[in-house]
Design a protein around this motif. Structure first.
Motif, short mmCIF file in Angstrom:
data_model
loop_
_atom_site.label_atom_id
_atom_site.label_comp_id
_atom_site.label_asym_id
_atom_site.label_seq_id
_atom_site.Cartn_x
_atom_site.Cartn_y
_atom_site.Cartn_z
N GLY A 295 7.12 -12.71 20.21
CA GLY A 295 6.29 -11.89 19.33
C GLY A 295 7.07 -10.88 18.52
N GLN A 296 8.35 -11.17 18.25
CA GLN A 296 9.20 -10.24 17.51
C GLN A 296 9.46 -10.75 16.09
OE1 GLN A 296 12.62 -10.07 20.11
NE2 GLN A 296 11.68 -8.56 21.46
N GLU A 297 8.45 -11.38 15.47
CA GLU A 297 8.62 -11.94 14.14
C GLU A 297 9.02 -10.89 13.11
OE1 GLU A 297 5.97 -12.37 15.99
OE2 GLU A 297 5.48 -14.51 16.19
N ARG A 298 8.56 -9.65 13.28
CA ARG A 298 8.86 -8.59 12.31
C ARG A 298 10.35 -8.30 12.22
NH1 ARG A 298 6.29 -3.33 13.78
NH2 ARG A 298 7.03 -3.91 15.85
N PHE A 299 11.07 -8.59 13.30
CA PHE A 299 12.48 -8.22 13.36
C PHE A 299 13.42 -9.41 13.13
CE2 PHE A 299 10.07 -5.51 16.34
CZ PHE A 299 10.23 -4.29 15.71
N ILE A 300 12.88 -10.54 12.66
CA ILE A 300 13.70 -11.72 12.44
C ILE A 300 14.74 -11.43 11.34
CG2 ILE A 300 13.71 -14.11 11.67
CD1 ILE A 300 12.56 -13.67 14.47
N PRO A 301 16.03 -11.63 11.59
CA PRO A 301 17.05 -11.36 10.58
C PRO A 301 17.31 -12.57 9.69
CG PRO A 301 18.11 -11.92 12.65
CD PRO A 301 16.62 -12.00 12.89
N GLN A 302 17.99 -12.33 8.59
CA GLN A 302 18.50 -13.39 7.73
C GLN A 302 19.95 -13.68 8.13
OE1 GLN A 302 17.55 -11.27 4.01
NE2 GLN A 302 16.28 -13.01 3.44
N VAL A 303 20.34 -14.94 8.07
CA VAL A 303 21.62 -15.36 8.66
C VAL A 303 22.59 -15.82 7.57
CG1 VAL A 303 22.72 -16.95 10.29
CG2 VAL A 303 20.44 -16.04 10.78
#
Length: 569
Positions: A295-303
């Protein structure tokens, strides 16, 4: 009689002295060697003890790569210890004193009961980078052959000894060129204080004055075992330029654990730089998928990717190049990360269900980013993998790795272990069975590049085939006639056998054992059914700095679709 006795006694004394001198000549070097090895091991134990207890990230080197001076005694040194975080250098004899006298980079400021909002420069004297300029007089620093001039370990500003003023020592540090990528120690102090107060709404911190509007903190994940073993060097260079808390060694910290730092940073702002091969990138993307499950979709980074592996096809597709060997400065790499554009990458689920066993065995499930294949290229990967498992020390160079691949490819040209593949498999694209010509291999592509830099779907480019995309939900399926055909395709002397595009691919292996691979991870597989379906999207970064004409035309065709995707998001 007496003369003979005296002669015998003198010869006995001479023989005894000869034996004594012989023993001394033999034992003395042995004793000296033992004493020296004892002293060396004793020094090594003391050095390791200092390294273990120190807040510096000390490393020992037998030869510095540039002229270096001890920060304590100011003497020129060829060997000694250096801190990979702050750049401090010391001789072996001065190491303990240097560790006590000089502070390293503080990843988090001491709050002293209040919330800090800024920090002064942290100056280190001597060993400034070559060609650096003084922040005061704009003249070159570090030109004298002695310990001289100062460098701030955060903003990398330099100043001459005579230009260093009290105002500079107390001046607020701006973090320099990479301020938008650095996580400030004062930010982490604020987060730590909020955790002590049991506050979890970290988004309030973002409006603080030290968090700028375009702040995009970067997390560096380096695999020190990838490809040409440059990871160790890169770790130190990134720690010098960034906050050491942002830089992780994946041989010591798993991606899942390292990426939890994203939850302490602004939503949808973090960028991750993966230093490794395509396998390392897949490992990190799997950890990001776990964040979605939590449930941490808000913190997904770009790679973003710094290619250190052997093939690096995903890196090549996204514009980061086919391989890194230190030709680009680390500073330029960070600039590229800041300027990169966000795109999406399709990720696919590969399910392998064995035939027989009354369906008691669980199917094997893989996640595919690059490609799936059965046939000669999978056989080469399997042989390479088996050889590397036996003697891993031999595979420390990208050139050696490619030479081993070439050897096994040449061997398969003669043996043809995968011939008559079309009689052993059935292929279905979106539920429609495809009649196969005489083939030795089938390759299912998600990205544009394959086999270490070959644009497989386009081939020689002499036919009007649509360019392969990595974000359209479609897979490209091609066939090859053998290892020699693969080699011809790579040098643009032949085209692959294009079998079609599909959203779902199903492949049935009816008999015999065949080599298969997913993103370079090979195995030998018996009769089974392979089903490839869309799984999710990954947020990647595309670097458009260095393009060939083919890549430029490919991206120009993709830009309208990307704009539409951005609007949907």
């Amino acid at each position: 009689m007496e003369g003979s006795e005296s002669g015998g006694a003198s010869s006995g004394v001479a023989d005894g002295s000869l034996v004594l001198w012989t023993l001394c000549s033999v034992l003395l070097p042995v004793l000296l060697t033992l004493w020296c090895s004892f002293q060396r091991s004793r020094r090594q134990v003391l050095i390791r003890d200092i390294f273990r207890k120190s807040k510096h990230d000390w490393h020992y080197t037998d030869l510095f790569g540039q002229p270096s001076y001890c920060c304590v005694c100011a003497q020129h040194i060829l060997q000694g210890a250096f801190c990979s975080c702050c750049g401090l250098r010391a001789s072996e004899g001065c190491l303990k004193k240097a560790d006590q006298l000089f502070l390293c980079k503080e990843i988090m400021m001491r709050s002293n009961g209040r919330t800090p909002s800024s920090m002064p420069h942290h100056w280190i004297r001597g060993n400034v980078p070559l060609c650096s300029c003084c922040v005061v007089c704009k003249q070159q620093c570090g030109t004298q052959p002695k310990l001289c001039d100062y460098r701030c370990v955060w903003c990398q500003y330099t100043a001459h000894d005579e230009c260093m003023m009290d105002s500079l020592k107390t001046e607020e540090c701006t973090f320099g060129e990479f301020r938008d990528l650095i996580i400030p120690p004062c930010y982490l102090s604020t987060i730590n204080q909020m955790r002590k107060d049991k506050q979890t709404n970290y988004e309030k911190v973002i409006v603080a004055p030290y968090c700028r509007k375009h702040w995009m903190p970067v997390i560096v994940l380096a695999n020190t075992r990838s490809g040409n073993n440059m990871g160790e060097t890169l770790l130190g260079e990134f720690k010098i330029l960034l906050n050491p808390v942002q830089v992780f060694d994946l041989s010591k910290t798993t991606p899942a654990k390292a990426l939890q730092l994203c939850t302490l940073l602004p939503c949808n702002a973090v960028r991750v730089l993966v230093c490794g091969g395509d396998g390392t990138v897949g490992w990190v993307l799997d950890a990001i998928d776990e964040m979605k499950i939590k449930g941490q979709e808000r913190f997904i980074p770009q790679v973003a990717i710094l290619p250190l592996g052997t093939g690096n096809d995903l890196s090549n597709t996204l514009g980061w190049g086919a391989g890194y060997a230190g030709e680009v400065p680390v500073e330029q790499i960070l600039r590229n990360v800041m300027e990169a554009d966000g795109i999406k990458l399709d990720r696919w689920k590969v399910q392998v269900t064995n035939k027989g066993y009354y369906n008691l065995r669980k199917p094997k499930v893989f996640t595919m980013n690059n490609y799936f294949s059965i046939g000669p290229d999978a056989l080469m990967a399997l042989n390479f993998h088996a050889h590397r498992e036996k003697t891993p020390s031999l595979f420390s160079s990208r050139i050696i790795n490619k030479a081993v691949y070439f050897f096994y490819g040449t061997k398969d040209c003669l043996v043809q272990e995968c011939k008559d593949l079309n009689k052993k498999v059935e292929l279905e694209l979106d539920g429609e069975r495809i009649e196969l010509p005489n083939l030795e291999g089938i390759i299912v592509l998600n990205i544009g590049y394959w086999g270490g830099g070959c644009r497989l779907w386009e081939g020689m480019g002499d036919e009007p085939y649509p360019l392969a995309r990595h974000d359209d939900g479609l897979l490209e399926v091609v066939g090859v006639h053998g290892s020699f055909h693969c080699a011809q395709i790579q040098v643009k002397l032949a085209n692959p056998v294009r079998l079609g595009q599909a959203h779902t691919v199903r492949l049935i292996l009816k008999s015999s054992m065949m080599p298969m691979q997913v993103d370079g991870e090979p195995w030998a597989q018996g009769p089974c059914t392979v089903t490839i379906t869309h799984k999710t999207h990954a947020l990647m970064l595309y670097h458009s700095g260095e393009q060939t004409d083919d890549e430029a035309s490919s991206m120009s065709e993709q830009d309208p679709m990307r704009e539409q995707t951005d609007e949907d998001v």
